[in-house]
Design a protein around this motif. Structure first.
Motif, PDB file in Angstrom:
ATOM      1  N   ASP A 198     -25.263   1.798  62.982  1.00 47.94           N
ATOM      2  CA  ASP A 198     -25.926   0.576  62.815  1.00 47.94           C
ATOM      3  C   ASP A 198     -25.979   0.191  64.294  1.00 47.94           C
ATOM      4  N   GLU A 199     -26.850  -0.872  64.643  1.00 45.39           N
ATOM      5  CA  GLU A 199     -26.949  -1.636  65.772  1.00 45.39           C
ATOM      6  C   GLU A 199     -25.499  -2.149  66.423  1.00 45.39           C
ATOM      7  N   ASP A 254     -34.032  -0.051  60.883  1.00 50.61           N
ATOM      8  CA  ASP A 254     -32.912   0.588  61.584  1.00 50.61           C
ATOM      9  C   ASP A 254     -33.119   2.106  61.682  1.00 50.61           C
TER      10      ASP A 254
END
Length: 174
Positions: free
Chosen positions: A7-8, A42
């Motif tokens: 994820d970010e 994402d």
């Protein structure tokens, strides 16, 4: 090509798209390098029959920057919808998944997350996505086929071939 992404927040979660025909987590970089202000999901994964767009909001972590994140906020939902549109356009012009089912999965993990909240989010988000537009205009290809608003565990049940793994401890609930 690497198909296991984080994820970010790299310590938050990872998703394994090794079984996908194609997958990316690079739209943000692609848009940024082109100097344009577009929104991106994402992750995107392509299977034999589907193009799956994935947006994750994981505020249910001990290190969450915004643990009181409200996913039902109008501005947040508008941004989540724009992420789908901009990412879909990129895929169409890249000739990815044009004649495949297009599925948008919004994965939401919050302190107060519940099935009731996710169902409400699905209703609110669906009105911002092109379901009615494509119904009224009979486009030759669908812009979207399905919307799922789910938790990580629900994702793992629906897509066991693309598991999501938590990389950091979840907030304990009372």
């Amino acid at each position: 090509m690497e198909k296991i992404f984080t994820d970010e927040t790299p310590t938050s979660l990872q998703i394994d798209f090794s079984e996908a025909l194609w997958a990316t987590d690079k739209l943000n970089s692609i848009f940024h390098n082109a100097g344009i202000q577009l929104n991106d999901v994402d992750f995107i994964a392509e299977t034999e029959n589907e193009l799956i767009f994935v947006e994750c909001k994981n505020a249910n972590r001990v290190d969450a920057a915004n643990p009181d994140f409200n996913p039902a906020d109008d501005k947040k939902l508008n941004t989540v919808a724009r992420k789908y549109y901009d990412s879909l356009n990129f895929c169409i012009f890249s000739e990815r998944g044009v004649n495949k089912r297009k599925i948008y999965c919004f994965i939401v993990e919050t302190k107060l997350g519940s099935l009731t909240l996710r169902n409400r989010l699905k209703i609110l988000l669906a009105t911002r996505l092109p379901f009615e537009l494509q119904k009224q205009n009979h486009f030759p290809i669908k812009m979207i086929d399905e919307l799922n608003v789910m938790s990580i565990s629900e994702w793992n049940e629906k897509y066991p071939q693309f598991p999501i793994t938590r990389l950091i401890k979840e907030i304990c609930r009372n």
